[in-house]
Design a protein around this motif. Sequence first.
Motif, PDB file in Angstrom:
ATOM      1  N   GLY A 144      11.951  32.706  11.429  1.00  0.00           N
ATOM      2  CA  GLY A 144      11.687  31.188  10.136  1.00  0.00           C
ATOM      3  C   GLY A 144      13.091  31.590   9.349  1.00  0.00           C
ATOM      4  O   GLY A 144      12.900  30.650   7.998  1.00  0.00           O
ATOM      5  N   ARG A 145      13.429  32.600   9.292  1.00  0.00           N
ATOM      6  CA  ARG A 145      13.991  33.000   7.936  1.00  0.00           C
ATOM      7  C   ARG A 145      15.543  33.459   8.206  1.00  0.00           C
ATOM      8  O   ARG A 145      15.880  34.262   8.322  1.00  0.00           O
ATOM      9  CB  ARG A 145      14.151  34.574   7.276  1.00  0.00           C
ATOM     10  N   ARG A 146      16.005  31.569   7.806  1.00  0.00           N
ATOM     11  CA  ARG A 146      17.293  31.646   8.304  1.00  0.00           C
ATOM     12  C   ARG A 146      18.637  32.603   7.674  1.00  0.00           C
ATOM     13  O   ARG A 146      19.777  32.038   7.713  1.00  0.00           O
ATOM     14  CB  ARG A 146      18.129  30.767   8.106  1.00  0.00           C
ATOM     15  N   THR A 147      17.860  33.042   6.158  1.00  0.00           N
ATOM     16  CA  THR A 147      18.885  34.053   5.714  1.00  0.00           C
ATOM     17  C   THR A 147      19.611  35.204   6.392  1.00  0.00           C
ATOM     18  O   THR A 147      18.823  36.048   6.581  1.00  0.00           O
ATOM     19  CB  THR A 147      18.495  34.374   4.453  1.00  0.00           C
ATOM     20  N   ARG A 148      20.828  35.222   6.903  1.00  0.00           N
ATOM     21  CA  ARG A 148      21.146  36.913   7.583  1.00  0.00           C
ATOM     22  C   ARG A 148      21.352  37.814   6.890  1.00  0.00           C
ATOM     23  O   ARG A 148      22.388  37.495   5.876  1.00  0.00           O
ATOM     24  CB  ARG A 148      22.409  36.182   8.712  1.00  0.00           C
ATOM     25  N   LEU A 149      20.603  39.024   7.199  1.00  0.00           N
ATOM     26  CA  LEU A 149      20.730  40.358   6.426  1.00  0.00           C
ATOM     27  C   LEU A 149      21.587  41.289   7.510  1.00  0.00           C
ATOM     28  O   LEU A 149      20.957  41.265   8.633  1.00  0.00           O
ATOM     29  CB  LEU A 149      19.535  40.741   5.836  1.00  0.00           C
ATOM     30  N   GLY A 150      22.895  41.939   6.637  1.00  0.00           N
ATOM     31  CA  GLY A 150      22.996  42.897   7.697  1.00  0.00           C
ATOM     32  C   GLY A 150      22.164  43.958   6.730  1.00  0.00           C
ATOM     33  O   GLY A 150      21.620  43.967   6.435  1.00  0.00           O
ATOM     34  N   GLU A 151      22.721  45.112   8.488  1.00  0.00           N
ATOM     35  CA  GLU A 151      22.032  46.647   7.657  1.00  0.00           C
ATOM     36  C   GLU A 151      22.287  46.797   5.991  1.00  0.00           C
ATOM     37  O   GLU A 151      21.448  47.516   5.171  1.00  0.00           O
ATOM     38  CB  GLU A 151      22.875  47.154   8.331  1.00  0.00           C
ATOM     39  N   LYS A 152      23.378  46.695   5.440  1.00  0.00           N
ATOM     40  CA  LYS A 152      23.575  46.818   4.581  1.00  0.00           C
ATOM     41  C   LYS A 152      22.595  46.177   3.390  1.00  0.00           C
ATOM     42  O   LYS A 152      22.243  46.730   2.233  1.00  0.00           O
ATOM     43  CB  LYS A 152      25.028  47.137   3.749  1.00  0.00           C
ATOM     44  N   GLN A 153      22.952  45.064   3.200  1.00  0.00           N
ATOM     45  CA  GLN A 153      21.624  43.763   2.797  1.00  0.00           C
ATOM     46  C   GLN A 153      19.979  44.497   2.844  1.00  0.00           C
ATOM     47  O   GLN A 153      19.585  44.533   1.601  1.00  0.00           O
ATOM     48  CB  GLN A 153      22.468  43.016   3.066  1.00  0.00           C
ATOM     49  N   ARG A 154      19.387  44.992   3.600  1.00  0.00           N
ATOM     50  CA  ARG A 154      18.362  45.296   3.416  1.00  0.00           C
ATOM     51  C   ARG A 154      18.137  46.469   3.336  1.00  0.00           C
ATOM     52  O   ARG A 154      17.009  46.843   3.061  1.00  0.00           O
ATOM     53  CB  ARG A 154      18.206  45.372   5.413  1.00  0.00           C
ATOM     54  N   GLN A 155      19.150  47.447   3.645  1.00  0.00           N
ATOM     55  CA  GLN A 155      18.843  48.893   2.749  1.00  0.00           C
ATOM     56  C   GLN A 155      18.706  48.337   0.967  1.00  0.00           C
ATOM     57  O   GLN A 155      18.398  49.250   0.389  1.00  0.00           O
ATOM     58  CB  GLN A 155      20.451  49.540   3.387  1.00  0.00           C
ATOM     59  N   ALA A 156      19.490  47.399   0.585  1.00  0.00           N
ATOM     60  CA  ALA A 156      18.939  47.371  -0.314  1.00  0.00           C
ATOM     61  C   ALA A 156      17.795  46.872  -0.816  1.00  0.00           C
ATOM     62  O   ALA A 156      17.786  46.768  -1.591  1.00  0.00           O
ATOM     63  CB  ALA A 156      20.264  46.251  -1.287  1.00  0.00           C
ATOM     64  N   LEU A 157      17.965  45.856  -0.221  1.00  0.00           N
ATOM     65  CA  LEU A 157      16.221  45.031  -0.009  1.00  0.00           C
ATOM     66  C   LEU A 157      15.552  46.457  -0.548  1.00  0.00           C
ATOM     67  O   LEU A 157      14.680  45.891  -0.775  1.00  0.00           O
ATOM     68  CB  LEU A 157      16.075  43.970   0.468  1.00  0.00           C
ATOM     69  N   TRP A 158      15.417  47.134   0.412  1.00  0.00           N
ATOM     70  CA  TRP A 158      14.787  47.642   1.071  1.00  0.00           C
ATOM     71  C   TRP A 158      14.399  49.342  -0.211  1.00  0.00           C
ATOM     72  O   TRP A 158      12.622  48.764  -0.248  1.00  0.00           O
ATOM     73  CB  TRP A 158      14.492  48.562   1.669  1.00  0.00           C
ATOM     74  N   THR A 159      15.128  49.653  -0.845  1.00  0.00           N
ATOM     75  CA  THR A 159      15.289  50.165  -1.851  1.00  0.00           C
ATOM     76  C   THR A 159      14.069  49.451  -2.724  1.00  0.00           C
ATOM     77  O   THR A 159      13.364  50.019  -3.662  1.00  0.00           O
ATOM     78  CB  THR A 159      16.030  50.398  -3.022  1.00  0.00           C
ATOM     79  N   VAL A 160      14.735  47.775  -3.142  1.00  0.00           N
ATOM     80  CA  VAL A 160      13.446  47.874  -4.172  1.00  0.00           C
ATOM     81  C   VAL A 160      12.098  47.165  -3.457  1.00  0.00           C
ATOM     82  O   VAL A 160      11.322  47.169  -4.376  1.00  0.00           O
ATOM     83  CB  VAL A 160      13.681  45.712  -4.333  1.00  0.00           C
ATOM     84  N   PHE A 161      11.807  46.964  -2.257  1.00  0.00           N
ATOM     85  CA  PHE A 161      10.614  46.183  -1.978  1.00  0.00           C
ATOM     86  C   PHE A 161       9.722  47.962  -1.942  1.00  0.00           C
ATOM     87  O   PHE A 161       8.233  48.553  -1.841  1.00  0.00           O
ATOM     88  CB  PHE A 161      10.291  46.212  -0.079  1.00  0.00           C
ATOM     89  N   ALA A 162      10.198  49.235  -1.724  1.00  0.00           N
ATOM     90  CA  ALA A 162      10.189  50.479  -1.574  1.00  0.00           C
ATOM     91  C   ALA A 162       9.513  51.126  -2.721  1.00  0.00           C
ATOM     92  O   ALA A 162       7.985  51.237  -2.802  1.00  0.00           O
ATOM     93  CB  ALA A 162      11.213  51.616  -0.975  1.00  0.00           C
TER      94      ALA A 162
END
Length: 682
Positions: A376-394
């Motif tokens: 349901g999340r339409r904002t597509r995320l590439g691997e680099k974007q996910r990596q950046a986000l994961w540093t926040v969530f971790a």
Amino acid sequence: MEFRIADSFTTSLGRLTAAEQRAVKTTAFDLQMDPSSPGLSFHKLDRAKDPNFWSVRVNDDIRVIIHRTGASLLLAYVDHHDKAYRWAERRRIERHPTTGAMQLVEVRERVEEVAAPAATPAGPKLFGRLRKPELMAFGVPEDWVEDVRNATEATLFTILPHLPQEAQEALLSLAVGEQPPAPKPVQAEADPFAHPDAERRFRVLNDVEELRRALDYPWDRWAVFLHPAQRDLVERRHAGPARVTGSAGTGKTIVALHRAAHLARRDPKARVLLTTFSKPLARALAQRMASLVAGEPALAARIRVQALTGFAYDLYAEAFGQPQLVADAILHQMLRKAAGSSTFFPIAFLLNEWSEVVDAQQITSWEGYRDAPRLGRRTRLGEKQRQALWTVFAEVQAALDAKKLVTWARVFERLTELARKGKDLGVDHAVVDEAQDLSMPEARFLAALAGGKPDGVFLAGDLGQRIFQQPFSWKSLSLDVRGRSSTLRVNYRTSHQIRTQADRLLPGAVTDVDGERDSRKGTVSLFDGPPPTIQIFDNAAAESGGVGSWVAARLREGMAPHEIGVLVRSTGQLGRARAAVKAAGVSASEFEDRMEAVTGSVSLGTMHLAKGLEFRAVAVMACDDEVLPLQERVEGVTDEADLEEVYETERHLLYVACTRARDHLWISAVRPGSEFLRDVRG
């Protein structure tokens, strides 16, 4: 001799005063204990068309109408002397010659309200092409066949109240273009009282305790009589998780209550959890369950009625110690700190990504987040974007661990792990009301708790009333209801006019992530009423005055204050609701975490808290342009899918509010009004 009670008796008992009800109950107990007792004063009703009708004297004024044969005694009706006699003189209790069901039939020639066929208003006849045998096969009494064949749209709802309920349902289905289920053939020697349609209005009472339960709550007809479709769902056995759906007012909660009691009765060792997503709803369920199993303390002890979060909190405290739940404000602060000065991802996006993906799925590693489905999340995320986000969530997860704080998702995940390891958590069967508003972690926990057992999980809900949670795949969580999903089609609570206009807020069918389809097609309401009133005002003061006048008119018609509700979108509009009730000259009571009306007061509250409530009249006010949908939610959206979700759940909110009304509905706003009002008007 079998001792029976009719729904017409419980309905008429509920209209008497408390003192009159007490006297009637004493007489009813005497009748059950010894119907031949010389202390009972029986009187044969000579003018009644049915020779088996008798009256029994309660006091100088109150009479119980009894239907007595050699095989049974049936409590049929109770009222003041003359009214009770008139009721009996206009009715018969007889076996329908086609369906085989015992029916309570009004005598056609004694009913003056129904216009004669010659006086029928002009218009096409709805059932003119159906022959007498076809109509009788749907349960239409022979006396009423010609009235039905001559019915038009203008006269249908005048005729329906005089017919048995199975005939009403069939005719309404035919009128909207649906084909009712084919009647099942019955053997001529079959017991007419045992027919499924007869069981919806007549019930055998085997002992004094069953009679006591039926009479202690005469207004709770649901506790004694069930529609055949409801009874089937209550008693059906399932190899896996099962679901019942249906639009507002079709009795899903009633099925859930009876299902929980049935599971406990069927297995004397079974431990049953009846649960829902909110504490107020759980309290309302607990009150109803108390009436359903009154006098059965051993049974009641095995049925736990509790909000799912409360149940989980208690289990967690027992297994791990009291959970230290992180407050929303603290969590938001942690996310902002972890994000630092980065503006690439707005804080609103981070909050949603955390709650809908990371926390909901309990992702604890980069690999887990990299491969996680973002349904349901339409904002597509590439691997680099996910990596950046994961540093926040971790970093957020590390901060939570350091402070020994947990989210609700973490609470449910740890309990799910216990259940999967075989830990007995005290539940054999889970019955869930308003299941559409469960979260993903809650659903995963239920699947681990009881989902693998026969009849382990029973879900009751309506996708059209989902207002709190994002959609997700139930099947992926081991709650696969394919082939075990049923839909209720008869609306008992809301008039035809209110249901029809409220349904315009939703699509004709709603499909969940797994492809299961909730369709409103074929749903019928069993009674008529005035069309909803929709008004647009120039300012808030004028609207409050208009609502006040409408409430005052309902009171003048004889409606009690507690039978009226005034609903608004959120607490910011409650002032306008208070002003409206003040203008009506009556006191107001605001419901917050309770789920009942206060006698003598009009109920005020927000749409979110209206679930589970019902009123004879409802005013839904302050439906302004930036209130529905709520502007704050629209402005906080950072994902296209989230915007769709906001609009969808805001529509659902208005639908929930409108369908709290039984007979009268008012909807109003300050100009220009919400765009949703155009849909309601049609």
